[in-house]
Design a protein around this motif. Structure first.
Motif, PDB file in Angstrom:
ATOM      1  N   CYS A   5       0.849  -1.190   0.000  1.00  0.00           N
ATOM      2  CA  CYS A   5       0.000   0.000   0.000  1.00  0.00           C
ATOM      3  C   CYS A   5       0.887   1.243   0.000  1.00  0.00           C
ATOM      4  O   CYS A   5       1.758   1.390   0.861  1.00  0.00           O
ATOM      5  N   SER A   8      -0.190   3.235   3.579  1.00  0.00           N
ATOM      6  CA  SER A   8       0.163   2.720   4.906  1.00  0.00           C
ATOM      7  C   SER A   8       1.336   1.747   4.891  1.00  0.00           C
ATOM      8  O   SER A   8       1.840   1.366   5.948  1.00  0.00           O
ATOM      9  N   ASP A  10       1.269  -1.374   4.046  1.00  0.00           N
ATOM     10  CA  ASP A  10       0.874  -2.762   4.304  1.00  0.00           C
ATOM     11  C   ASP A  10       0.789  -3.575   3.008  1.00  0.00           C
ATOM     12  O   ASP A  10       0.605  -3.015   1.932  1.00  0.00           O
ATOM     13  N   CYS A  31      -5.944  -2.515   0.248  1.00  0.00           N
ATOM     14  CA  CYS A  31      -5.183  -2.565   1.493  1.00  0.00           C
ATOM     15  C   CYS A  31      -6.122  -2.972   2.642  1.00  0.00           C
ATOM     16  O   CYS A  31      -7.140  -2.315   2.858  1.00  0.00           O
ATOM     17  N   CYS A  34      -6.021   0.280   5.466  1.00  0.00           N
ATOM     18  CA  CYS A  34      -6.614   1.615   5.261  1.00  0.00           C
ATOM     19  C   CYS A  34      -7.692   1.621   4.175  1.00  0.00           C
ATOM     20  O   CYS A  34      -8.297   2.655   3.911  1.00  0.00           O
TER      21      CYS A  34
HETATM   22 ZN   LIG Z   1      -3.043   1.022   3.346  1.00  0.00          ZN
END
Ligand SMILES: [Zn+2]
Length: 270
Positions: A5, A8, A10, A31, A34
């Motif tokens: 992502c 964030s 991730d 994601c 988020c």
């Molecule tokens: Zn994210």
């Protein structure tokens, strides 16, 4: 293919593969933290932007008028009269001209499009601004967090107001128009949580002004004003009232005088 992502950091999950621009199979990721949705690395963009603003975009002018109506009460509430603003996805410069016509000191910049309506009002390097605007920009960019940080930094601003249509579902249905599979231009799609995450990461406040209008800022917005602003009819009344209060603040005459002097100087120079 795996993907992180860009907000964030991730690991994102593959949600589906769709045909983009009528011929490319493109993977879309989400994601889990988020909610941000993004395509795989977009190799098709040069083709998607064969013309910066396509000939089929008939709503361009009226959207600029709508954006002016939405901005006037907001800027009146948040900034003082001397404030400077830059529209960083300025396109032809139409919003900048319209905002100057009602007395806001606007400048226009667009890396992809020729400035036609606001040519003399391009931001100079190092300009200190009170707010930036990015209409119809965030759904087109690959790394929104970096774009956000760099834009605020480049224009010495602590506020950005931008449009992008957010979704509420985990994954919006395949017929959601905003995916825009036909044009291939919408590569980043946001939940409010995705935008709030960006604001958190740069230690700023996020206020959602409507499903498609957002502000990230150092300022605290009066909750009473926000409540009025979010109701379309009340916002319209407020806007008309403010339009009346500010009816003598146009920059059109001073802009015209200034440009006439510049033109006369140019004509004198052999
Ligand atoms: Zn994210």
């Amino acid at each position: 293919m795996t993907k992180l992502c860009s907000i964030s950091g991730d690991q994102m999950d593959l949600i589906f593969t769709k045909t983009v621009l009528g011929k490319y199979d493109v993977e879309y990721f989400k994601c889990p933290k988020c909610g941000f949705i993004q395509t795989q690395k977009p190799f098709w963009l040069p083709e998607a932007y064969s013309s910066a603003i396509t000939a089929l975009d008939l709503g361009l002018a009226s959207r600029n008028f709508d954006n002016r109506s939405r901005l006037e009460p907001l800027l009146w509430q948040l900034f003082d009269k001397k404030a400077k603003y830059v529209d960083i996805g300025g396109g032809y410069g139409l919003l900048t001209r319209l905002m100057r016509d009602i007395g806001f000191d606007f400048y226009s910049y667009d890396i992809y499009c020729e400035n036609i309506f606001a040519k003399p009002y391009e931001p100079i390097p190092g300009i200190k601004t009170d707010a930036l605007f990015a209409f119809e920009v965030f759904e087109h960019i690959e790394d929104p967090l970096t774009f956000l940080k760099e834009s605020l930094n480049n224009y010495n601003s602590t506020t950005i107001i931008f449009s992008t249509l957010t979704f509420k579902e985990d994954v919006p249905p395949a017929d959601w128009w905003y995916y825009s599979f036909d044009t291939g231009q919408h590569i980043s799609l946001y939940k409010k949580e995705s935008i709030r995450k960006m604001a958190d990461l740069i230690n700023k406040n996020y206020y959602n002004l409507s499903d498609d209008l957002h502000i990230i800022t150092d300022k605290k917005i009066n909750p009473f004003f926000l409540a009025i602003y979010r109701i379309k009819l009340l916002r319209k009344f407020l806007q008309l009232f403010i339009r009346f209060l500010r009816r003598r603040e146009s920059l059109l005459t001073t802009d015209h005088k200034q440009q006439t002097l510049i033109l006369q100087d140019l004509q004198k120079t052999p």
